[in-house]
Design a protein around this motif. Structure first.
Motif, PDB file in Angstrom:
ATOM      1  N   UNK A 127      45.779  31.435  14.712  1.00 36.02           N
ATOM      2  CA  UNK A 127      46.219  32.380  15.742  1.00 36.02           C
ATOM      3  C   UNK A 127      45.064  33.081  16.430  1.00 36.02           C
ATOM      4  N   UNK A 128      43.839  32.815  16.007  1.00 35.72           N
ATOM      5  CA  UNK A 128      42.689  33.469  16.616  1.00 35.72           C
ATOM      6  C   UNK A 128      42.537  33.005  18.066  1.00 35.72           C
ATOM      7  N   UNK A 129      42.457  33.929  19.031  1.00 32.89           N
ATOM      8  CA  UNK A 129      42.284  33.510  20.438  1.00 32.89           C
ATOM      9  C   UNK A 129      41.048  32.648  20.613  1.00 32.89           C
ATOM     10  N   UNK A 130      41.108  31.755  21.566  1.00 27.82           N
ATOM     11  CA  UNK A 130      39.981  30.878  21.879  1.00 27.82           C
ATOM     12  C   UNK A 130      39.502  31.184  23.292  1.00 27.82           C
ATOM     13  N   UNK A 131      38.293  30.743  23.581  1.00 25.94           N
ATOM     14  CA  UNK A 131      37.771  30.881  24.932  1.00 25.94           C
ATOM     15  C   UNK A 131      38.196  29.680  25.762  1.00 25.94           C
ATOM     16  N   UNK A 132      38.465  29.928  27.032  1.00 28.54           N
ATOM     17  CA  UNK A 132      38.881  28.846  27.923  1.00 28.54           C
ATOM     18  C   UNK A 132      37.818  27.750  27.974  1.00 28.54           C
ATOM     19  N   UNK A 133      36.556  28.142  27.862  1.00 26.63           N
ATOM     20  CA  UNK A 133      35.467  27.164  27.870  1.00 26.63           C
ATOM     21  C   UNK A 133      35.487  26.211  26.693  1.00 26.63           C
ATOM     22  N   UNK A 134      36.236  26.569  25.627  1.00 27.33           N
ATOM     23  CA  UNK A 134      36.374  25.651  24.489  1.00 27.33           C
ATOM     24  C   UNK A 134      37.339  24.512  24.799  1.00 27.33           C
ATOM     25  N   UNK A 135      38.179  24.708  25.821  1.00 23.90           N
ATOM     26  CA  UNK A 135      39.197  23.716  26.164  1.00 23.90           C
ATOM     27  C   UNK A 135      38.881  22.950  27.439  1.00 23.90           C
ATOM     28  N   UNK A 136      38.087  23.563  28.321  1.00 26.28           N
ATOM     29  CA  UNK A 136      37.913  23.031  29.671  1.00 26.28           C
ATOM     30  C   UNK A 136      36.429  23.022  30.049  1.00 26.28           C
ATOM     31  N   UNK A 190      33.794  24.800  47.849  1.00 30.04           N
ATOM     32  CA  UNK A 190      34.639  25.990  47.892  1.00 30.04           C
ATOM     33  C   UNK A 190      35.556  26.076  46.680  1.00 30.04           C
ATOM     34  N   UNK A 191      35.457  25.100  45.793  1.00 25.79           N
ATOM     35  CA  UNK A 191      36.354  25.043  44.638  1.00 25.79           C
ATOM     36  C   UNK A 191      35.586  24.615  43.394  1.00 25.79           C
ATOM     37  N   UNK A 192      36.227  24.807  42.252  1.00 30.83           N
ATOM     38  CA  UNK A 192      35.678  24.447  40.945  1.00 30.83           C
ATOM     39  C   UNK A 192      36.512  23.323  40.357  1.00 30.83           C
ATOM     40  N   UNK A 193      35.834  22.340  39.782  1.00 36.92           N
ATOM     41  CA  UNK A 193      36.499  21.220  39.109  1.00 36.92           C
ATOM     42  C   UNK A 193      36.716  21.611  37.648  1.00 36.92           C
ATOM     43  N   UNK A 194      37.960  21.578  37.197  1.00 35.27           N
ATOM     44  CA  UNK A 194      38.299  21.894  35.807  1.00 35.27           C
ATOM     45  C   UNK A 194      38.780  20.619  35.116  1.00 35.27           C
ATOM     46  N   UNK A 195      38.060  20.203  34.064  1.00 39.29           N
ATOM     47  CA  UNK A 195      38.363  18.961  33.367  1.00 39.29           C
ATOM     48  C   UNK A 195      38.682  19.252  31.912  1.00 39.29           C
ATOM     49  N   UNK A 196      39.806  18.760  31.430  1.00 39.68           N
ATOM     50  CA  UNK A 196      40.189  18.975  30.033  1.00 39.68           C
ATOM     51  C   UNK A 196      39.199  18.303  29.097  1.00 39.68           C
ATOM     52  N   UNK A 197      38.811  18.999  28.052  1.00 38.91           N
ATOM     53  CA  UNK A 197      37.945  18.399  27.036  1.00 38.91           C
ATOM     54  C   UNK A 197      38.748  17.451  26.163  1.00 38.91           C
ATOM     55  N   UNK A 248      32.726  33.139  34.448  1.00 38.52           N
ATOM     56  CA  UNK A 248      33.911  33.996  34.302  1.00 38.52           C
ATOM     57  C   UNK A 248      35.051  33.215  33.675  1.00 38.52           C
ATOM     58  N   UNK A 249      35.303  32.015  34.189  1.00 38.89           N
ATOM     59  CA  UNK A 249      36.408  31.213  33.682  1.00 38.89           C
ATOM     60  C   UNK A 249      36.189  30.827  32.224  1.00 38.89           C
ATOM     61  N   UNK A 250      34.995  30.432  31.888  1.00 38.90           N
ATOM     62  CA  UNK A 250      34.720  29.960  30.530  1.00 38.90           C
ATOM     63  C   UNK A 250      34.919  31.043  29.488  1.00 38.90           C
ATOM     64  N   UNK A 251      34.741  32.307  29.864  1.00 39.68           N
ATOM     65  CA  UNK A 251      34.816  33.406  28.895  1.00 39.68           C
ATOM     66  C   UNK A 251      36.213  34.007  28.757  1.00 39.68           C
ATOM     67  N   UNK A 252      37.193  33.514  29.515  1.00 42.15           N
ATOM     68  CA  UNK A 252      38.552  34.039  29.403  1.00 42.15           C
ATOM     69  C   UNK A 252      39.172  33.644  28.068  1.00 42.15           C
ATOM     70  N   UNK A 253      39.850  34.599  27.424  1.00 38.66           N
ATOM     71  CA  UNK A 253      40.498  34.337  26.144  1.00 38.66           C
ATOM     72  C   UNK A 253      41.897  33.775  26.371  1.00 38.66           C
TER      73      UNK A 253
END
Length: 374
Positions: free
Chosen positions: A4-13, A77-84, A117-122
């Motif tokens: 249940x421990x929150x993860x950082x978005x950067x761990x997934x993407x 003008x945009x960011x590419x987000x790729x699932x790990x 900013x995105x990578x550090x979101x919980x």
């Protein structure tokens, strides 16, 4: 059992900025080009893999989220987000939508989102099986919405193509004012019910003749123009934006929109196609008055001559268009139901904290009214 421990978005993407300009321009090619607010054209090369999520990086659309099934080109003008590895790509798309990313922007004059900013979101930890289940259900709803949108787009193309064919062979012309007349009476704000449908320019799509979006008039503080189902609405402010469409419902419209009512029911389809044609929109743009906020006037549009195929051909054209209108209206009504269902399920299936445990309650609260609303 999921930790249940929150993860950082950067761990997934994995995040990466797009590139400045698609080689060869944005006019055509095999790949869709995405900017901050979605599709802006096509190009011959790609810089993002299939099942990529695109996040608006700068400007007023900072934080907007889009999804591409296929390889595509993403601008800077945009960011590419790729699932790990081990993360469902479409789950990433819904997770990013759920996060309401615009609220994390920085800057005032030029809002900005960064990879950091995105990578550090919980975010809440979610097992792959739950990711797959959520993405499958939400994706099925969005896929059906996309099919209905495609039906509307194809119907629009059919009407325009047939109008152009008949216009090219027409030997007569007719003033638009003989096909329809403008509703000129304003409705004072005090006489507008809070639950009336309201259409403003932002609710009208560009170069698409079906008006399927509106809101409640509850916040109206100024006079409006009342319209009825079957009226044609013409965006007179900055007419070059090509906002012209058929109203499926009744309601009130901004006074920056002309409400045009057919003189005869059989003229409705030809009036709609003519007002939505490139020629009429170009004429309205040319005669509009004002520098910063040009507006077209109805007398200038009403006096414009458009091709007239004759009574019999106009009637047959109407017989072609009417069933298309019925099909599009049904598709758009279904889409409103599907969108409401998707938006109801999104926070349940994509929790920001804690496990998924409220699906049954959410579905129990979901009901469809007779008018298609939720």
């Amino acid at each position: 059992m999921v930790d249940a421990t929150p993860r950082l978005l950067g761990d997934l993407v994995d995040f990466a900025n797009g590139k400045a300009k698609p080689p060869g321009g944005s006019g055509g090619g095999a790949y869709t080009t995405y900017g901050a607010n979605g599709v802006i054209g096509r190009t011959g090369l790609s810089n993002a893999d299939p099942h990529t999520t695109i996040v608006g990086r700068v400007g007023s659309y900072c934080g907007a989220v889009h999804y591409s099934r296929d390889r595509c080109w993403v601008t800077d003008n945009a960011i590419i987000a790729t699932a790990k590895d081990g993360v469902n790509p479409r789950y990433v798309y819904y997770l990013l939508k759920r996060l309401d990313l615009n609220r994390y922007r920085i800057g005032s004059g030029q809002p900005l989102l960064t990879q950091g900013i995105l990578s550090r979101l919980a975010v809440a930890p979610t097992a792959r099986a739950e990711q797959d289940s959520a993405a499958s259900l939400l994706g099925a709803l969005d896929d059906k919405i996309a099919v209905n949108d495609r039906i509307a787009d194809l119907a629009d193309q059919v009407v325009r193509a047939r109008y152009e064919e008949l216009a090219a062979t027409a030997t007569e012309s007719i003033r638009i004012g003989r096909l329809g007349s403008a509703v000129t009476a304003n409705v004072p704000a005090g006489r507008i019910r809070a639950d009336e449908n309201y259409i403003a320019l932002e609710h009208m799509p560009k170069r698409n003749m079906w008006l399927s979006t509106w809101t409640a008039a509850s916040a109206s503080t100024s006079a409006k123009r009342r319209f009825e189902p079957g009226d044609v609405l013409f965006g007179r402010l900055r007419p070059y934006f090509h906002k012209v469409g058929l109203a499926f419902v009744g309601g009130v419209a901004s006074t920056d929109i002309l409400v045009v009512r057919p003189e005869r029911d059989v003229h409705r389809s030809w009036l709609l196609a003519a007002l939505s044609s490139d020629d009429v929109v170009a004429h309205a743009s040319a005669v509009s008055e004002g520098t910063r906020m040009p507006r077209a006037k109805w007398p200038d549009i009403a006096a414009y001559e458009v091709p007239w195929p004759g009574v019999d051909r106009a009637r047959r054209f109407d017989e072609l268009v009417k069933p298309l209108v019925v099909r599009v209206e049904a598709a758009m009504t279904e889409n409103r139901i599907l969108v409401d269902l998707r938006d109801t399920l999104l926070p349940v299936l994509i929790p920001l904290t804690g496990p998924i445990n409220a699906l049954r309650n959410a579905l129990a609260d979901f009901s469809v009214n007779g008018d298609g609303s939720v």
